[in-house]
Design a protein around this motif. Sequence first.
Motif, PDB file in Angstrom:
ATOM      1  N   THR A   1       5.913   1.096  83.179  1.00 34.87           N
ATOM      2  CA  THR A   1       6.186   1.303  81.834  1.00 34.87           C
ATOM      3  C   THR A   1       7.840   1.076  81.467  1.00 34.87           C
ATOM      4  OG1 THR A   1       4.613   3.106  81.999  1.00 34.87           O
ATOM      5  CG2 THR A   1       5.489   2.813  79.828  1.00 34.87           C
ATOM      6  N   GLY A   2       8.721   0.786  82.366  1.00 37.23           N
ATOM      7  CA  GLY A   2      10.068   0.782  82.155  1.00 37.23           C
ATOM      8  C   GLY A   2      10.426  -0.321  81.153  1.00 37.23           C
ATOM      9  N   PRO A   3       9.888  -1.533  80.856  1.00 35.33           N
ATOM     10  CA  PRO A   3      10.155  -2.471  80.020  1.00 35.33           C
ATOM     11  C   PRO A   3      10.106  -1.943  78.663  1.00 35.33           C
ATOM     12  CG  PRO A   3       8.904  -3.651  81.803  1.00 35.33           C
ATOM     13  CD  PRO A   3       9.008  -2.157  82.087  1.00 35.33           C
ATOM     14  N   TYR A   4       8.952  -1.345  78.267  1.00 37.11           N
ATOM     15  CA  TYR A   4       8.403  -0.683  76.953  1.00 37.11           C
ATOM     16  C   TYR A   4       9.639   0.434  76.716  1.00 37.11           C
ATOM     17  CZ  TYR A   4       6.137   2.211  73.741  1.00 37.11           C
ATOM     18  OH  TYR A   4       5.872   2.938  72.550  1.00 37.11           O
ATOM     19  N   TYR A   5       9.957   1.102  77.777  1.00 39.91           N
ATOM     20  CA  TYR A   5      10.737   2.321  77.299  1.00 39.91           C
ATOM     21  C   TYR A   5      12.023   1.328  77.200  1.00 39.91           C
ATOM     22  CZ  TYR A   5       7.871   5.731  79.916  1.00 39.91           C
ATOM     23  OH  TYR A   5       6.682   6.555  80.220  1.00 39.91           O
ATOM     24  N   LEU A   6      12.334   0.568  77.664  1.00 42.36           N
ATOM     25  CA  LEU A   6      13.807  -0.177  77.179  1.00 42.36           C
ATOM     26  C   LEU A   6      13.491  -0.802  75.908  1.00 42.36           C
ATOM     27  CD1 LEU A   6      16.468  -0.907  78.421  1.00 42.36           C
ATOM     28  CD2 LEU A   6      15.312  -3.132  79.133  1.00 42.36           C
ATOM     29  N   PHE A   7      12.678  -1.200  75.593  1.00 42.27           N
ATOM     30  CA  PHE A   7      12.256  -1.710  74.040  1.00 42.27           C
ATOM     31  C   PHE A   7      12.537  -0.322  73.227  1.00 42.27           C
ATOM     32  CE2 PHE A   7       9.313  -1.600  70.511  1.00 42.27           C
ATOM     33  CZ  PHE A   7       9.657  -2.494  69.932  1.00 42.27           C
ATOM     34  N   MET A   8      11.604   0.813  73.538  1.00 35.82           N
ATOM     35  CA  MET A   8      11.726   1.974  72.542  1.00 35.82           C
ATOM     36  C   MET A   8      13.310   2.372  72.476  1.00 35.82           C
ATOM     37  SD  MET A   8       9.146   2.142  70.793  1.00 35.82           S
ATOM     38  CE  MET A   8       9.204   3.732  70.549  1.00 35.82           C
ATOM     39  N   HIS A   9      13.991   2.318  73.884  1.00 38.52           N
ATOM     40  CA  HIS A   9      15.483   2.933  73.537  1.00 38.52           C
ATOM     41  C   HIS A   9      16.285   2.113  72.472  1.00 38.52           C
ATOM     42  CE1 HIS A   9      19.203   4.169  75.435  1.00 38.52           C
ATOM     43  NE2 HIS A   9      19.514   3.022  75.379  1.00 38.52           N
ATOM     44  N   ALA A  10      16.000   0.741  72.553  1.00 41.75           N
ATOM     45  CA  ALA A  10      16.803   0.088  71.579  1.00 41.75           C
ATOM     46  C   ALA A  10      16.271   0.294  69.942  1.00 41.75           C
ATOM     47  CB  ALA A  10      16.673  -1.440  71.928  1.00 41.75           C
ATOM     48  N   TRP A  11      14.927   0.558  70.033  1.00 45.29           N
ATOM     49  CA  TRP A  11      14.337   0.987  68.820  1.00 45.29           C
ATOM     50  C   TRP A  11      15.010   2.354  68.174  1.00 45.29           C
ATOM     51  CZ3 TRP A  11      12.064  -0.722  64.458  1.00 45.29           C
ATOM     52  CH2 TRP A  11      11.126   0.306  63.619  1.00 45.29           C
ATOM     53  N   LEU A  12      14.833   3.449  68.973  1.00 49.96           N
ATOM     54  CA  LEU A  12      15.159   4.715  68.439  1.00 49.96           C
ATOM     55  C   LEU A  12      16.541   4.751  68.113  1.00 49.96           C
ATOM     56  CD1 LEU A  12      13.100   6.901  71.012  1.00 49.96           C
ATOM     57  CD2 LEU A  12      12.648   6.008  68.562  1.00 49.96           C
TER      58      LEU A  12
END
Length: 508
Positions: free
Chosen positions: A68-79
């Motif tokens: 799930t790391g790539p998704y977390y990275l996307f959400m890191h940028a979004w948040l």
Amino acid sequence: MVGIGVRLSGGRLRSVPVWLVPATVTLLVTLVGLDTAQLWRDELATWSAATRGLGGLFRLAGTIDAATGPYYLFMHAWLASAGDSVAALRLPSALAMAATAGLTAVLGHRLWDTRVGTLAGLLFAVLPGTSRYGQEARPYALVSALAVLSTLLLVDALRRRTRRRWIGYAAATTALGLTHLVALTLLAAHAVAVLTTTIRADPATDADAEGRRDRPSDSGKWQSPAPGRVVGYWLAALVPVAVAVVPLALTAGGQRGRQLDWVDAARPGDLAALAGGVAQSGVVGGVLVGLAALGAARAGRRALLPLSSVLAPVLLLFLAGLVVPLWVPRYLVFVVPFGCLLAGAALTSVRLPAALAVVALAGLLGLPEQAALRRTHEWPRTATVDYRATAGIIAASRRPGDAVVYSPRDSWLFLDLGLRYHLGGRVPRDALLAEGQEGRGDLWAAECDRPAECLAGVDRVWLVLAGRSSDPLAAVPGAKGDALRDRFTVTEVWPRAGLTLALLTRHG
């Protein structure tokens, strides 16, 4: 996405893009009550991961959650720009589900016509599962959008075999694999489409085939290769997918023992329950399966791609789940749009008002589940954990010097994350904390191994206990329980959904 004239009752009422109505309806439905249900445990894991620094995020990926790391990275940028409110956490999923509906409509138009695409997209919009995963800060909605996009780009590449289309397909499929590894089972269906296209193709029917094979035209535009080369171009498009995904898959495979220790081996009955699981309603799932089966039987060869896009991932994951515990129904949410395409094909056998009535009926049948999922995202719903109410009690009654203790600390309920999300900096001091989640590169914190010493000087403790208990102190095991029982007495108890909150005060 091309503009397509939508015809109702034989008359052209409006010319709109085929994707617009399904995408708009899906977005409107999904946004209703977007932030009503509190974050559940999986979403708390997303929040915990995405709000860490990049170093902590990469440590987490290397320890337990690479998949799930790539998704977390996307959400890191979004948040970082949107904030971490419930609505902000879930909005990307709502937008992704709207995109999925629109892309499904376009794919239906490519494979059949505008009517099939529109009906399929509208049916997808009213499914309870669309709202469920469109209101969850997890990758499943994004995976669904990328699965349909990848398949749509493959269809376009097979029809007009230009380099640009194959590059687009490679990029979408790479993103799909990085977002969720299980979704790459869709490649089995893509292989069927490629091989079927190659077998059916006849160079003799292509008037321009000779003289333009595998070379650019005078204008510089890349021309279509001979049909026999299609497999080669498809395999070449999968090279960047393999380069990006294989290291991730190897890392995630080594973490399976911790990440999926709660998953049981697949059983034959799981297949029967799958439709209800992904649709979030047994009745609506049954309607979808019935319509899809009818559409597959009537549509003939054109149904091959959507049918294999449903069956191949389901069967591959089920067979793998018989050997390795991997069977989790929500991992297969991305096959639902393809089932809707088959259902849309079935609905073309009746007049448009009757077809729209069937879509509306499916929506009405799902209303109880639509209401329920806006109350809680936990599954089963009886397992709801009310972090918000618990945090509210602590916020109203905490005093300076108070401490908090969690039991158990290492469960998938994430008791500490739930309180931290709702209380922020107002959380009482974590008396037993030895090392936090980010420092450990984990989803769980480490506690001190001498709880009696760590509780020295504390006069009041908020005990957050998983489950219901009439005697909270007796329910805490091990040395932690001994330390609490030796020094504290229960002053007040608040039973809440899924947990028990108790205020402990030091013996006089």
